[in-house]
Design a protein around this motif. Structure first.
Motif, PDB file in Angstrom:
ATOM      1  N   PHE A 439       0.842  -1.197   0.000  1.00 58.44           N
ATOM      2  CA  PHE A 439       0.000   0.000   0.000  1.00 58.44           C
ATOM      3  C   PHE A 439       0.878   1.249   0.000  1.00 58.44           C
ATOM      4  CE2 PHE A 439      -2.766   3.105   2.311  1.00 58.44           C
ATOM      5  CZ  PHE A 439      -3.792   3.166   1.374  1.00 58.44           C
ATOM      6  N   SER A 440       0.460   2.240  -0.756  1.00 55.97           N
ATOM      7  CA  SER A 440       1.159   3.527  -0.802  1.00 55.97           C
ATOM      8  C   SER A 440       0.184   4.620  -0.399  1.00 55.97           C
ATOM      9  CB  SER A 440       1.708   3.789  -2.205  1.00 55.97           C
ATOM     10  OG  SER A 440       2.438   4.998  -2.242  1.00 55.97           O
ATOM     11  N   TYR A 441       0.580   5.425   0.564  1.00 60.26           N
ATOM     12  CA  TYR A 441      -0.320   6.446   1.111  1.00 60.26           C
ATOM     13  C   TYR A 441       0.249   7.842   0.872  1.00 60.26           C
ATOM     14  CZ  TYR A 441      -3.341   8.858   4.469  1.00 60.26           C
ATOM     15  OH  TYR A 441      -4.251   9.698   5.053  1.00 60.26           O
ATOM     16  N   GLY A 442      -0.606   8.725   0.367  1.00 59.14           N
ATOM     17  CA  GLY A 442      -0.210  10.115   0.164  1.00 59.14           C
ATOM     18  C   GLY A 442       0.419  10.358  -1.192  1.00 59.14           C
ATOM     19  N   GLU A 443       0.396  11.632  -1.603  1.00 58.65           N
ATOM     20  CA  GLU A 443       0.929  12.002  -2.915  1.00 58.65           C
ATOM     21  C   GLU A 443       1.587  13.372  -2.825  1.00 58.65           C
ATOM     22  OE1 GLU A 443      -0.674  12.792  -7.503  1.00 58.65           O
ATOM     23  OE2 GLU A 443      -2.085  12.287  -5.893  1.00 58.65           O
ATOM     24  N   THR A 444       2.743  13.486  -3.453  1.00 58.33           N
ATOM     25  CA  THR A 444       3.425  14.774  -3.548  1.00 58.33           C
ATOM     26  C   THR A 444       3.260  15.340  -4.953  1.00 58.33           C
ATOM     27  OG1 THR A 444       5.500  13.656  -4.134  1.00 58.33           O
ATOM     28  CG2 THR A 444       5.121  14.108  -1.795  1.00 58.33           C
ATOM     29  N   ASP A 445       3.588  16.612  -5.128  1.00 60.76           N
ATOM     30  CA  ASP A 445       3.422  17.239  -6.448  1.00 60.76           C
ATOM     31  C   ASP A 445       4.447  16.694  -7.437  1.00 60.76           C
ATOM     32  OD1 ASP A 445       5.843  18.566  -5.995  1.00 60.76           O
ATOM     33  OD2 ASP A 445       4.891  20.397  -5.304  1.00 60.76           O
ATOM     34  N   GLU A 446       4.333  17.097  -8.691  1.00 61.80           N
ATOM     35  CA  GLU A 446       5.186  16.547  -9.739  1.00 61.80           C
ATOM     36  C   GLU A 446       6.650  16.920  -9.566  1.00 61.80           C
ATOM     37  OE1 GLU A 446       4.299  18.102 -13.592  1.00 61.80           O
ATOM     38  OE2 GLU A 446       3.849  20.118 -12.851  1.00 61.80           O
ATOM     39  N   PHE A 447       6.906  17.918  -8.711  1.00 63.44           N
ATOM     40  CA  PHE A 447       8.287  18.321  -8.430  1.00 63.44           C
ATOM     41  C   PHE A 447       8.835  17.649  -7.170  1.00 63.44           C
ATOM     42  CE2 PHE A 447       6.597  21.742 -11.011  1.00 63.44           C
ATOM     43  CZ  PHE A 447       7.638  22.039 -11.872  1.00 63.44           C
ATOM     44  N   GLY A 448       7.981  16.920  -6.446  1.00 67.34           N
ATOM     45  CA  GLY A 448       8.427  16.291  -5.205  1.00 67.34           C
ATOM     46  C   GLY A 448       8.799  17.292  -4.141  1.00 67.34           C
ATOM     47  N   TYR A 449       8.131  18.456  -4.148  1.00 63.73           N
ATOM     48  CA  TYR A 449       8.487  19.527  -3.210  1.00 63.73           C
ATOM     49  C   TYR A 449       7.413  19.751  -2.146  1.00 63.73           C
ATOM     50  CZ  TYR A 449      10.935  23.753  -1.707  1.00 63.73           C
ATOM     51  OH  TYR A 449      11.643  24.684  -0.977  1.00 63.73           O
ATOM     52  N   ASN A 450       6.141  19.631  -2.549  1.00 63.89           N
ATOM     53  CA  ASN A 450       5.028  19.860  -1.637  1.00 63.89           C
ATOM     54  C   ASN A 450       4.078  18.667  -1.644  1.00 63.89           C
ATOM     55  OD1 ASN A 450       5.570  22.694  -0.793  1.00 63.89           O
ATOM     56  ND2 ASN A 450       5.264  23.117  -2.975  1.00 63.89           N
ATOM     57  N   ILE A 451       3.254  18.576  -0.620  1.00 65.53           N
ATOM     58  CA  ILE A 451       2.271  17.499  -0.494  1.00 65.53           C
ATOM     59  C   ILE A 451       0.975  17.908  -1.197  1.00 65.53           C
ATOM     60  CG2 ILE A 451       0.832  16.213   1.134  1.00 65.53           C
ATOM     61  CD1 ILE A 451       3.178  16.389   3.121  1.00 65.53           C
ATOM     62  N   VAL A 452       0.442  16.980  -1.986  1.00 67.73           N
ATOM     63  CA  VAL A 452      -0.820  17.219  -2.692  1.00 67.73           C
ATOM     64  C   VAL A 452      -2.002  16.750  -1.857  1.00 67.73           C
ATOM     65  CG1 VAL A 452      -2.178  16.638  -4.732  1.00 67.73           C
ATOM     66  CG2 VAL A 452       0.273  17.102  -4.958  1.00 67.73           C
ATOM     67  N   ASN A 453      -1.896  15.531  -1.283  1.00 70.89           N
ATOM     68  CA  ASN A 453      -2.982  15.043  -0.431  1.00 70.89           C
ATOM     69  C   ASN A 453      -2.457  14.072   0.618  1.00 70.89           C
ATOM     70  OD1 ASN A 453      -2.962  12.289  -1.587  1.00 70.89           O
ATOM     71  ND2 ASN A 453      -3.827  13.248  -3.409  1.00 70.89           N
ATOM     72  N   ASN A 454      -3.230  13.910   1.667  1.00 77.76           N
ATOM     73  CA  ASN A 454      -2.954  12.986   2.773  1.00 77.76           C
ATOM     74  C   ASN A 454      -1.611  13.239   3.465  1.00 77.76           C
ATOM     75  OD1 ASN A 454      -5.410  11.625   2.335  1.00 77.76           O
ATOM     76  ND2 ASN A 454      -4.464  10.269   0.818  1.00 77.76           N
ATOM     77  N   PRO A 455      -1.395  14.427   3.993  1.00 76.38           N
ATOM     78  CA  PRO A 455      -0.164  14.672   4.758  1.00 76.38           C
ATOM     79  C   PRO A 455      -0.139  13.878   6.057  1.00 76.38           C
ATOM     80  CG  PRO A 455      -1.691  16.500   5.022  1.00 76.38           C
ATOM     81  CD  PRO A 455      -2.298  15.597   3.988  1.00 76.38           C
ATOM     82  N   VAL A 456       1.037  13.471   6.470  1.00 79.14           N
ATOM     83  CA  VAL A 456       1.226  12.752   7.737  1.00 79.14           C
ATOM     84  C   VAL A 456       2.336  13.449   8.517  1.00 79.14           C
ATOM     85  CG1 VAL A 456       1.806  10.564   8.848  1.00 79.14           C
ATOM     86  CG2 VAL A 456       0.515  10.557   6.712  1.00 79.14           C
ATOM     87  N   HIS A 457       1.945  14.100   9.591  1.00 78.29           N
ATOM     88  CA  HIS A 457       2.914  14.804  10.428  1.00 78.29           C
ATOM     89  C   HIS A 457       3.607  13.816  11.366  1.00 78.29           C
ATOM     90  CE1 HIS A 457       4.225  17.568  13.725  1.00 78.29           C
ATOM     91  NE2 HIS A 457       4.473  18.367  12.702  1.00 78.29           N
ATOM     92  N   VAL A 458       4.748  14.222  11.916  1.00 83.22           N
ATOM     93  CA  VAL A 458       5.485  13.376  12.853  1.00 83.22           C
ATOM     94  C   VAL A 458       4.589  12.956  14.016  1.00 83.22           C
ATOM     95  CG1 VAL A 458       7.396  13.327  14.504  1.00 83.22           C
ATOM     96  CG2 VAL A 458       7.743  14.303  12.240  1.00 83.22           C
ATOM     97  N   HIS A 459       3.798  13.883  14.552  1.00 83.34           N
ATOM     98  CA  HIS A 459       2.899  13.538  15.658  1.00 83.34           C
ATOM     99  C   HIS A 459       1.819  12.542  15.220  1.00 83.34           C
ATOM    100  CE1 HIS A 459       4.726  16.143  18.526  1.00 83.34           C
ATOM    101  NE2 HIS A 459       4.381  17.271  17.933  1.00 83.34           N
ATOM    102  N   ASP A 460       1.396  12.614  13.966  1.00 84.68           N
ATOM    103  CA  ASP A 460       0.436  11.635  13.452  1.00 84.68           C
ATOM    104  C   ASP A 460       1.063  10.237  13.418  1.00 84.68           C
ATOM    105  OD1 ASP A 460      -1.275  13.796  13.022  1.00 84.68           O
ATOM    106  OD2 ASP A 460      -0.644  14.029  10.929  1.00 84.68           O
ATOM    107  N   PHE A 461       2.300  10.183  12.966  1.00 86.16           N
ATOM    108  CA  PHE A 461       3.035   8.914  12.950  1.00 86.16           C
ATOM    109  C   PHE A 461       3.151   8.349  14.355  1.00 86.16           C
ATOM    110  CE2 PHE A 461       7.335   7.266  13.881  1.00 86.16           C
ATOM    111  CZ  PHE A 461       7.268   6.052  13.215  1.00 86.16           C
ATOM    112  N   GLN A 462       3.506   9.186  15.325  1.00 88.64           N
ATOM    113  CA  GLN A 462       3.652   8.728  16.704  1.00 88.64           C
ATOM    114  C   GLN A 462       2.315   8.255  17.274  1.00 88.64           C
ATOM    115  OE1 GLN A 462       5.259  12.414  18.066  1.00 88.64           O
ATOM    116  NE2 GLN A 462       7.402  11.807  17.794  1.00 88.64           N
TER     117      GLN A 462
END
Length: 500
Positions: A439-462
């Motif tokens: 499974f792959s979660y989340g997507e970044t823009d075509e430049f790999g610089y910003n998040i397009v959808n489903n951001p996961v913050h460090v606190h979310d991971f924890q």
């Protein structure tokens, strides 16, 4: 009793000390006594100094329900921390646009004025750098993996990729500290200590929280790793991580000095325990009990540690699985093999740190070395646990403290480039209990610089990690200096979309 006898009795040191109590002294001691009872329950390897075989609930002083809060899906965690920040763009997050626009300037509309580190802030140009490595799809999941990770590519159907991790920190030490403790400022308890505190400890012969370190063959002058990263902070010291080292003495100061026999050591510990118990009666300091528990654990570890560190009985096909460096103590491969052995022995949190991922320059050359260090052993660990039935209740995490920029730090040539720190989006992977496979979660823009959808913050991971272990991250707290602290501070939510 006659008066002369009573007067004589009052002169006795213990009775005299007991009678020298005023109101303030009484309230102070009473407060420490209540707190001491609660905190002493945390040192359950000795179960309140001698009561073996009971499980004591942590967090009693916070009036919380029995821990864990709900049925856990994970029994143990092996955290493969890649210190320095692996480049997601060269390993997992393929961006053809960067190759098409290689050498062109990073558009202002993409950067949006976001800050960069002091190492590239002075650059007049930010040329886009496409990965010099090919990507292919693997497994039924069709995950795109770099040619640098051929072994990881073979287990993609067991992995869950989070491609939209982001963090608040932009430099190494604050970023690693943030991942491990939930705060960029040092002094907070780390993840392993929180888990030890929440889970308690059975009376066994190894610590609940073990740490293994290795140096990579990428950047030779890698960022240092400080022992506070596996420290217990304001939690009782019993919950700090124990570092296992390669060499003659895996745990420092564990062996008896020359001329000291096991019987002498046991006798000394018994006498030390009596002295410290007398001191505890006077001072009511819970750390005294933690100290006794640590000494007792060290005594038991004199036998258990050599056994678990002795890998000579591992069959040849296991060494072949982990790679040739698995026979060299202190390497990442050897530590992955030890992690499996520690997991088999019931250690709940095993933390591996591997240094050398900080490729500010000469990335194509240096990242190859890092991948040679880690690719085969990481995949072998997943496969080894799986074939032994341990992956069903073990969670493996692979990742660093942040990612790397899509532009080159310094000069960009046809064969060479470097990447600076990039906290806004990067990739980690997880495998094992409670996590979706392939499974792959989340997507970044075509430049790999910003998040397009489903951001996961460090606190979310924890928060998600704690959830898998049966904890509500908002309720796993510890009161310190009048405030209730938790790993996720006042943030974080469970990423339910990645849960199986």
């Amino acid at each position: 009793m006659k008066f002369p006898d009573l007067k004589k009795a009052h002169e006795h040191p213990e009775l005299k000390r007991g009678l020298e109590v005023n109101r303030r002294h009484f309230l102070t001691k009473a407060g420490f006594g209540i707190g001491g009872i609660a905190l002493s329950s945390l040192s359950s390897p000795l179960q309140l100094l001698g009561q073996v075989g009971k499980t004591v609930n942590a967090n009693i002083e916070n009036g919380m329900s029995k821990l864990p809060h709900f049925a856990p899906r994970v029994k143990r965690v092996i955290y493969l921390f890649q210190s320095g920040g692996p480049s997601q763009l060269d390993l997992f997050d393929h961006k053809p646009t960067l190759n098409k626009m290689n050498g062109e300037e990073l558009p202002d509309s993409v950067r949006k004025g976001q800050r960069v580190t002091g190492m590239t802030a002075g650059q007049k140009s930010f040329p886009l750098a496409g990965a010099q490595f090919s990507f292919q799809r693997y497994g039924s999941s069709g995950s795109l993996i770099s040619e640098l990770l051929p072994y990881t590519a073979q287990i993609t159907d067991d992995l869950c990729f989070i491609k939209t991790m982001h963090t608040d920190a932009i430099n190494h030490d604050p970023a690693i500290t943030f991942f491990q403790t939930g705060s960029q400022q040092p002094g907070r308890p780390c993840i392993g200590s929180w888990l030890s505190y929440g889970l308690g400890s059975a009376n066994k012969n190894l610590p609940e929280f073990c740490v293994l370190l290795s140096n990579g063959s990428g950047r030779l002058r890698a960022q240092p790793l400080y022992s506070r990263l596996w420290g217990s902070g304001f939690l009782p010291s019993l919950h700090q991580g124990v570092q296992f080292r390669s060499g003659k003495d895996p745990v420092l100061y564990l062996n008896n000095p020359p001329g000291v026999s096991a019987e002498t050591r046991r006798s000394s510990l018994d006498y030390y325990k009596k002295i410290q118990e007398m001191r505890h009666q006077t001072e009511q300091d819970p750390e005294i009990q933690s100290r006794i528990a640590q000494y007792e654990m060290a005594y038991r570890m004199q036998t258990s540690v050599p056994d678990v560190m002795n890998v000579s009985n591992e069959p040849a096909h296991i060494y072949d699985m982990y790679g040739p460096e698995s026979k060299i103590p202190g390497t990442y491969a050897a530590n992955c093999l030890l992690a499996r052995r520690l997991a088999e022995e019931g250690v709940n949190f095993i933390q591996l740190y591997h240094r050398g991922w900080d490729q500010h320059g000469h990335l194509p050359k240096e990242i190859r070395g890092q991948c040679r260090d880690t690719d085969q052993p990481s995949a072998a660990l997943v496969q080894d646990l799986k074939q032994r039935g341990l992956l069903e209740d073990t969670l493996i995490v692979w990742g660093g403290e942040f990612g790397r920029t899509n532009y080159s730090q310094g000069a960009l040539t046809k064969t060479d480039y470097g990447r600076d720190h990039h906290p806004r989006c990067f990739t980690i992977w997880m495998a094992g209990a409670g996590i979706k496979k392939g499974f792959s979660y989340g997507e970044t823009d075509e430049f790999g610089y910003n998040i397009v959808n489903n951001p996961v913050h460090v606190h979310d991971f924890q928060a998600t990690l704690l959830h898998l272990l049966g904890f509500d991250h908002e309720r796993l707290v510890f009161k310190h200096q009048g405030r209730r602290y938790r790993l996720t501070d006042v943030h974080g939510h469970v990423v339910k979309d990645i849960l199986s």
